[in-house]
Design a protein around this motif. Sequence first.
Motif, PDB file in Angstrom:
ATOM      1  N   LYS A 109      84.892  54.625  85.118  1.00 52.01           N
ATOM      2  CA  LYS A 109      85.811  54.889  84.297  1.00 52.01           C
ATOM      3  C   LYS A 109      86.976  54.812  84.820  1.00 52.01           C
ATOM      4  O   LYS A 109      87.969  54.341  84.236  1.00 52.01           O
ATOM      5  N   THR A 110      87.198  55.311  85.872  1.00 52.61           N
ATOM      6  CA  THR A 110      88.677  55.440  86.578  1.00 52.61           C
ATOM      7  C   THR A 110      89.035  54.105  86.964  1.00 52.61           C
ATOM      8  O   THR A 110      90.266  53.818  87.147  1.00 52.61           O
ATOM      9  N   ARG A 111      88.007  53.509  87.543  1.00 50.70           N
ATOM     10  CA  ARG A 111      88.453  52.064  88.091  1.00 50.70           C
ATOM     11  C   ARG A 111      88.850  51.078  87.018  1.00 50.70           C
ATOM     12  O   ARG A 111      89.796  50.335  87.018  1.00 50.70           O
ATOM     13  N   ARG A 112      88.153  51.185  85.870  1.00 52.37           N
ATOM     14  CA  ARG A 112      88.470  50.513  84.866  1.00 52.37           C
ATOM     15  C   ARG A 112      89.741  50.724  84.013  1.00 52.37           C
ATOM     16  O   ARG A 112      90.584  49.904  83.922  1.00 52.37           O
ATOM     17  N   MET A 113      90.138  52.171  84.281  1.00 44.18           N
ATOM     18  CA  MET A 113      91.322  52.423  83.553  1.00 44.18           C
ATOM     19  C   MET A 113      92.717  52.075  84.512  1.00 44.18           C
ATOM     20  O   MET A 113      93.626  51.504  84.055  1.00 44.18           O
ATOM     21  N   LEU A 135      98.357  46.062  82.386  1.00 45.06           N
ATOM     22  CA  LEU A 135      99.847  46.297  81.628  1.00 45.06           C
ATOM     23  C   LEU A 135     100.952  46.580  82.192  1.00 45.06           C
ATOM     24  O   LEU A 135     102.206  46.114  81.761  1.00 45.06           O
ATOM     25  N   ALA A 136     100.866  46.998  83.462  1.00 40.44           N
ATOM     26  CA  ALA A 136     102.254  47.039  84.163  1.00 40.44           C
ATOM     27  C   ALA A 136     102.622  45.577  84.689  1.00 40.44           C
ATOM     28  O   ALA A 136     103.903  45.395  84.514  1.00 40.44           O
ATOM     29  N   GLY A 140      94.654  49.683  74.210  1.00 36.78           N
ATOM     30  CA  GLY A 140      93.408  49.611  75.275  1.00 36.78           C
ATOM     31  C   GLY A 140      93.249  50.261  76.287  1.00 36.78           C
ATOM     32  O   GLY A 140      92.216  51.118  76.419  1.00 36.78           O
ATOM     33  N   LEU A 141      94.229  50.601  76.798  1.00 37.43           N
ATOM     34  CA  LEU A 141      94.689  51.642  77.943  1.00 37.43           C
ATOM     35  C   LEU A 141      94.465  53.081  77.219  1.00 37.43           C
ATOM     36  O   LEU A 141      93.881  53.806  78.071  1.00 37.43           O
ATOM     37  N   VAL A 142      94.936  53.282  76.288  1.00 38.52           N
ATOM     38  CA  VAL A 142      94.686  54.426  75.489  1.00 38.52           C
ATOM     39  C   VAL A 142      93.269  55.020  75.338  1.00 38.52           C
ATOM     40  O   VAL A 142      92.744  55.912  75.713  1.00 38.52           O
TER      41      VAL A 142
END
Length: 573
Positions: free
Chosen positions: A192-196, A203-204, A236-238
């Motif tokens: 999940k960390t990798r996906r985030m 996004l950046a 999506g990031l949220v």
Amino acid sequence: MPREREPVQLANGLLKNAPPLPPLLRGARRRWVSVLVALGLGQAALAALSAWALVTLQAAPAGSSALLLRALVLLVLTALAVGALKVHERVVAEKLGQDYVHQLRLTLLGDALTPGHATSLGVTVARTTNDLSSVRNWVSQGIAPLVVAVPLIGGSLVTLAVLHPYLAAVMAAPLVVLALCLAFWARTALIKTRRMRRTRGKLASRIADTVTASDGILASGGTTRELRNLREASDGLVRIAVDRAETVGTIRAGGIVASTLTTLLVAAAGTYLGLSPGVTMAAMAVAGIAATPVLEIGRIVEYRQTCSSARMVLGPALAGAEARRERARARRRAAAAVAAPVGDDLVHLDLPGLTDDGPLRGRPGELVRLVSPDPAAPREFLRRLLELSPGPESERPDSVWAGGENLRAVPARRTRMLLGSASAGAVFERGSVARALHYRRPDLDGAHDQETLDLVGLNVGSLPRGARTTLRRGGEPLDRSDRARLALARALYGAPALLLIDGLEGDLDDAGRTMLDRVLADFRGVVVMIGSDGLAARLGAREHRLPGLDGGGRPVTVGSRDRDAAEEEAEDD
């Protein structure tokens, strides 16, 4: 020697067999880790001392007594000593993390100044800030507490075993269960960390592209559309971040539960075993001190997984950086050993893949214009001369001579004296105008500053602090034309034997182009330039034809990737 395994991108987004980061235990860091181990043992010893004081306390009579007073003083001093050790532990841990990240940061920045570097500015900034922060957090707030925790918990278990073996067993039980749960939760947290991180990187990149193209977006009335796209990406990031928070929260809760249970189970075991109140109280104190690092285990695992995700980006980047540096050093060593060319030419330039029909030779006062059916070839020629491009794999090394000296064999400062370069779109390092003019030329005493500035028509008197005005953001407050004049002044200063001009006339106004004609016509060394037909005709420059890169084999950028790959990598970050 074991064979290195190739990195494999898994379907869940993880990178299997990611290249490792440099070893942590090097130099002073070994000593700091030893200090952390000693601090852990010291805290374990203080826990044992507290237990002894509590056991002794049970012999004290009711009311005030000397024994009670001594025990209380000892317990207070022990608590203060534990606090002091914690402060020292944090300081040493920060030194450990900062020193390691400092090493990685210099490696990444050194790679940005190595031929073949193709990573975008945004990716470089992200790696040297966000990714390195993840590494620092893991080293200083993950590894360091673990180094302290192992001897602390081990020593506490020994103390409990001395009081009663069952006390040690009941304290160890929740720790074992927690370890088994973390083995499962940690991998889920990593995925999940990798996906985030990947979503955040995309996004950046989108935000950077939008801000860069803001003028065009405003002029086209696309503000609403771009904001809608950014809002969707942000939503999506949220969602991903909230989903990850559930796993991270579970891990942290596991640490809190295990930490609480260690103390409670020790107290219950003391009652069940019928131990004296003093022994039970002492055991609870020992368990309480040992439970402190367990309380932080959730945060430590979070740091570990964040660092592991960053390693999937930093590991390949650092491995590629080392390959590029080694290749650049090897090419320079080979080029430094070539024999001097025959003849009395002032300049002799032979670059494999670009001068296969014969080297470029030049005599004093000669102007040479680079031409090619491939528009990229002339610029590649100049980049190779300046060691900005690694060039193709070739057994024949570069041969770059100016003023009778091999530019690949002399120090960089000497190269700066023999070779001047001015290109369109010049970007200056942060510093004063005078510093930009003297860059890497400490031998220039400034006596000819005004003469050189007058030669290119740059009036620094209009700047707020004259030549001491600080240039920011690549050259502000100078406009585009004045930046080109400053670049030309820097290239000319000291009268180098070889002057490279890359499309400079496009940045100059009419007066500037007249100045450029005059300066190049009067230059006493050799000018190698990329310029228009008009400029070449006015100066009477001879042409030196280069082969097309595609026909002759486009120079391969070994150890680097093209821009598209770099952009994809930005999304991974």
